[in-house]
Design a protein around this motif. Structure first.
Motif, short mmCIF file in Angstrom:
data_model
loop_
_atom_site.label_atom_id
_atom_site.label_comp_id
_atom_site.label_asym_id
_atom_site.label_seq_id
_atom_site.Cartn_x
_atom_site.Cartn_y
_atom_site.Cartn_z
N PRO A 203 46.22 21.41 13.21
CA PRO A 203 45.54 22.64 13.64
C PRO A 203 46.51 23.69 14.15
O PRO A 203 47.66 23.39 14.50
CB PRO A 203 44.60 22.15 14.74
N LEU A 204 46.04 24.93 14.22
CA LEU A 204 46.89 26.04 14.65
C LEU A 204 46.88 26.28 16.15
O LEU A 204 47.92 26.54 16.75
CB LEU A 204 46.44 27.34 13.95
N GLN A 205 45.71 26.23 16.77
CA GLN A 205 45.58 26.70 18.15
C GLN A 205 45.38 25.58 19.17
O GLN A 205 45.00 25.84 20.31
CB GLN A 205 44.42 27.70 18.26
N MET A 206 45.64 24.36 18.76
CA MET A 206 45.63 23.23 19.69
C MET A 206 46.48 22.13 19.09
O MET A 206 46.82 22.16 17.90
CB MET A 206 44.20 22.73 19.93
N THR A 207 46.85 21.16 19.91
CA THR A 207 47.63 20.04 19.40
C THR A 207 46.70 19.07 18.69
O THR A 207 45.47 19.12 18.84
CB THR A 207 48.35 19.30 20.53
N ARG A 208 47.27 18.17 17.93
CA ARG A 208 46.45 17.16 17.26
C ARG A 208 45.78 16.25 18.28
O ARG A 208 44.65 15.79 18.09
CB ARG A 208 47.32 16.35 16.29
N GLU A 209 46.50 15.98 19.39
CA GLU A 209 45.91 15.17 20.45
C GLU A 209 44.69 15.87 21.06
O GLU A 209 43.66 15.24 21.32
CB GLU A 209 46.95 14.88 21.55
N GLU A 210 44.80 17.17 21.26
CA GLU A 210 43.69 17.93 21.85
C GLU A 210 42.49 17.94 20.91
O GLU A 210 41.33 17.83 21.36
CB GLU A 210 44.13 19.36 22.15
N LEU A 211 42.74 18.06 19.61
CA LEU A 211 41.64 18.04 18.64
C LEU A 211 40.93 16.69 18.66
O LEU A 211 39.69 16.63 18.70
CB LEU A 211 42.16 18.34 17.23
N LEU A 212 41.68 15.62 18.65
CA LEU A 212 41.08 14.29 18.68
C LEU A 212 40.31 14.05 19.97
O LEU A 212 39.17 13.56 19.96
CB LEU A 212 42.16 13.22 18.49
N GLU A 213 40.92 14.39 21.09
CA GLU A 213 40.24 14.18 22.37
C GLU A 213 38.97 15.02 22.46
O GLU A 213 37.93 14.57 22.96
CB GLU A 213 41.19 14.53 23.52
N GLY A 214 39.03 16.25 21.94
CA GLY A 214 37.84 17.10 21.95
C GLY A 214 36.75 16.55 21.05
O GLY A 214 35.56 16.57 21.42
N TYR A 215 37.13 16.04 19.90
CA TYR A 215 36.16 15.44 18.97
C TYR A 215 35.44 14.27 19.63
O TYR A 215 34.19 14.18 19.59
CB TYR A 215 36.90 14.99 17.71
N LEU A 216 36.19 13.37 20.25
CA LEU A 216 35.58 12.22 20.90
C LEU A 216 34.70 12.64 22.08
O LEU A 216 33.63 12.05 22.32
CB LEU A 216 36.65 11.23 21.36
N ARG A 217 35.12 13.69 22.79
CA ARG A 217 34.29 14.17 23.91
C ARG A 217 32.98 14.76 23.40
O ARG A 217 31.92 14.54 23.99
CB ARG A 217 35.06 15.23 24.72
N VAL A 218 33.04 15.52 22.31
CA VAL A 218 31.81 16.09 21.74
C VAL A 218 30.85 14.97 21.34
O VAL A 218 29.65 15.02 21.64
CB VAL A 218 32.12 17.00 20.54
N LEU A 219 31.37 13.94 20.66
CA LEU A 219 30.52 12.81 20.29
C LEU A 219 29.93 12.15 21.53
O LEU A 219 28.73 11.84 21.58
CB LEU A 219 31.34 11.77 19.52
N ARG A 220 30.78 11.93 22.53
CA ARG A 220 30.32 11.24 23.74
C ARG A 220 29.23 12.04 24.44
O ARG A 220 28.21 11.48 24.85
CB ARG A 220 31.51 11.03 24.68
N GLU A 221 29.41 13.35 24.55
CA GLU A 221 28.43 14.15 25.27
C GLU A 221 27.15 14.37 24.46
O GLU A 221 26.04 14.36 25.01
CB GLU A 221 29.05 15.49 25.69
N LEU A 222 27.28 14.56 23.15
CA LEU A 222 26.08 14.76 22.34
C LEU A 222 25.20 13.51 22.30
O LEU A 222 23.97 13.61 22.21
CB LEU A 222 26.46 15.15 20.91
#
Length: 520
Positions: free
Chosen positions: A386-405
């Motif tokens: 990704p351009l505007q975040m690290t790959r770690e941030e993208l993965l952590e955000g993805y898992l957080r979205v799943l967890r919260e949804l």
């Protein structure tokens, strides 16, 4: 005559695999892949064909080793198991042919192992290969010069599958999509000109699927409404068939968001008893939608949220695909995704990280920019950088979205916002009192109640988390105070089973007990 075996490999656990929900339903797989029964129908009668779907049965290796030709098909998410199967076949001396979506976009993946590969559609090339194989003149690579004429496609051989082991049936009206989404491989495989079967073909497939014992059917078209004029003609015949037969089938499908802009199409689909549609919404960010050329999602006629609500109000539940990791996405996208899904009242959001599939415009662009992870199983779950975040941030955000949804409270907040509306219903029961539709419909409603009771009893017996079981009981009690139609009760309990599936999947991924799965 050739003795032919065609294999569909099992999947890794995933969002659509429903692996944690299927045991409650007494099923082995969600639905049959379309290619197995279709390839059987395309095989000349002089040959014998055996279909093996590893999602519902084990591979009999001794049986397979006796075959003259062994075909293996599969999608990108099946490629690792495909490799294992093909290596085992070659060790047993089998003649192996490979087709399907993955080999179509990554032709060299099984190089040195496959004896023959099929790129793209195979309605013409599969019979041609068999004729050439018989003469000892077969080629290594087959690809049709023209897209398949859908009006000539035969009725799939559903009778050759163990249909009682699937939760749903599947059939296809059309192929192709007129849009140009940068990340999508559909237009690579099937083209941008929608091609559709005749009404007579569709009705013949309905009769065949009905004979198989299935009553809930996924119409697998990647965009059912790609050619609105043509699909309306078919839908009118589907409505007439459902009327004659007492509405024996409930249907769900995939469509683009511009469905909301066509009242006639909405009316025809609900009268044909389409109860749900999956829509590629992808993002609440207009910048991301324009960037990926998803222009149909930014057209006039209302906001995305308004269009989703319009489809729901017409009588179809909406499921959706959501993607994070577009070039314009920064760390704020995760909260925006959660907020949109909650406001939309969409229970099932297939949320994932952007991924670049070979041969797509996105893959070509990111390869030119040096922004692809070329490993076969990327460490961070996607091959994009990704351009505007690290790959770690993208993965952590993805898992957080799943967890919260899929946090139980959050999930039922949006699900009940839709289901607990006293006016909520879908398909033909949105338009008619359910007890007046037909005698066979009354029988199906009684069966739905029995299935709802059985499914809920298994959830109460097998869901290990006591607080989750208590929450399911509480919400079902609230639901029954509002809705008494048995079919709706079953649907609501099914939503509980699906919630448990994704809730468990996210927990297993977060704890590293399961492979990281990118839902997209």
């Amino acid at each position: 005559m050739a003795d032919i075996v065609i294999i569909n490999p099992r999947f890794e656990k995933s969002y659509w695999g429903m692996e944690h929900a299927l045991p409650f339903m007494g099923k082995s797989s969600n639905l049959p892949v379309a290619c197995l029964p279709l390839l059987a129908a395309l095989t000349p009668a002089e040959h014998s064909v055996t279909l093996i779907d590893e999602t519902v049965e084990d591979i009999d290796w001794d049986r397979v080793a006796k075959a003259d030709i062994v075909g293996v098909t599969g999608m990108s998410v099946q490629r690792f198991r495909m490799m294992e199967i093909i290596k085992e076949l070659k060790e047993r001396g089998c003649f192996v042919v490979v087709g399907g979506p993955w080999i179509t976009v990554q032709e060299d993946y099984f190089e040195g192992l496959a004896d023959v590969i099929f790129v793209g559609e195979a309605e013409d090339t599969w019979p041609r290969f068999l004729a050439e194989w018989k003469q000892g003149l077969h080629q290594y690579r087959y690809e049709q010069a023209e897209k398949t004429d859908m009006t000539r496609v035969p009725t799939p051989r559903f009778d050759m599958l163990k249909m009682n082991r699937y939760a749903f049936g599947s059939l296809q009206f059309s192929r192709g999509c007129p849009f140009q989404c940068e990340f999508c491989d559909i237009i690579v495989t099937f083209g941008r000109r929608p091609r559709i079967k005749t009404s007579a073909q569709v009705i013949a497939e309905f009769e065949a699927i009905l004979a198989s014992g299935q009553r809930i059917v996924f119409v697998v078209d990647d965009n059912l409404i790609g050619n609105k004029k043509a699909i309306k003609e078919v839908l009118r015949e589907v409505v007439a068939w459902q009327e004659r037969r007492g509405y024996p089938l409930s249907l769900f499908t995939e469509a683009s968001i511009d469905l909301a802009d066509d009242p006639e199409l909405l009316d025809l689909m609900t009268r044909a008893n389409f109860v749900a549609t999956f829509i590629g919404i992808e993002s609440p960010s207009e910048d991301a939608l324009r960037e990926t050329k998803k222009f149909q999602n930014v057209r006039s006629g209302g906001t995305l949220l308004e269009k989703v609500h319009r489809i729901q109000a017409a009588g179809m539940e909406v499921w959706c695909g959501m993607i994070m990791g577009f070039d314009s996405d920064d760390a704020t996208i995760f909260d925006r995704q959660i907020e949109f899904v909650q406001a939309s009242r969409i229970p099932f959001a297939m949320t994932g990280m952007l991924s670049a599939i070979p041969k797509t415009p996105l893959h070509d662009r990111l390869a030119a920019e040096g922004r692809l992870d070329l490993s076969d199983r990327p460490e961070f779950g996607t091959n994009i950088i990704p351009l505007q975040m690290t790959r770690e941030e993208l993965l952590e955000g993805y898992l957080r979205v799943l967890r919260e949804l899929y946090d139980p409270v959050t999930y039922f907040e949006r699900t009940d916002a839709l289901f607990l509306d006293p006016d909520f219903d879908f398909g033909i029961t949105k338009r008619r009192r359910w007890w007046r539709i037909s005698p066979s419909w009354m029988q199906s409603e009684a069966l739905c109640m029995a299935r709802a009771i059985g499914l809920f009893a298994r959830l109460m017996a097998r869901v290990p988390d006591a607080s989750l079981r208590a929450l399911y009981r509480r919400h079902l009690g609230r639901f029954i105070k509002v809705h008494r139609r048995p079919g709706l009760v079953f649907t609501y309990v099914f939503h509980m089973a699906m919630h448990f599936h994704v809730w468990r999947l996210e927990r297993d991924m977060a704890s590293k007990e399961a492979h990281l799965v990118n839902s997209f």
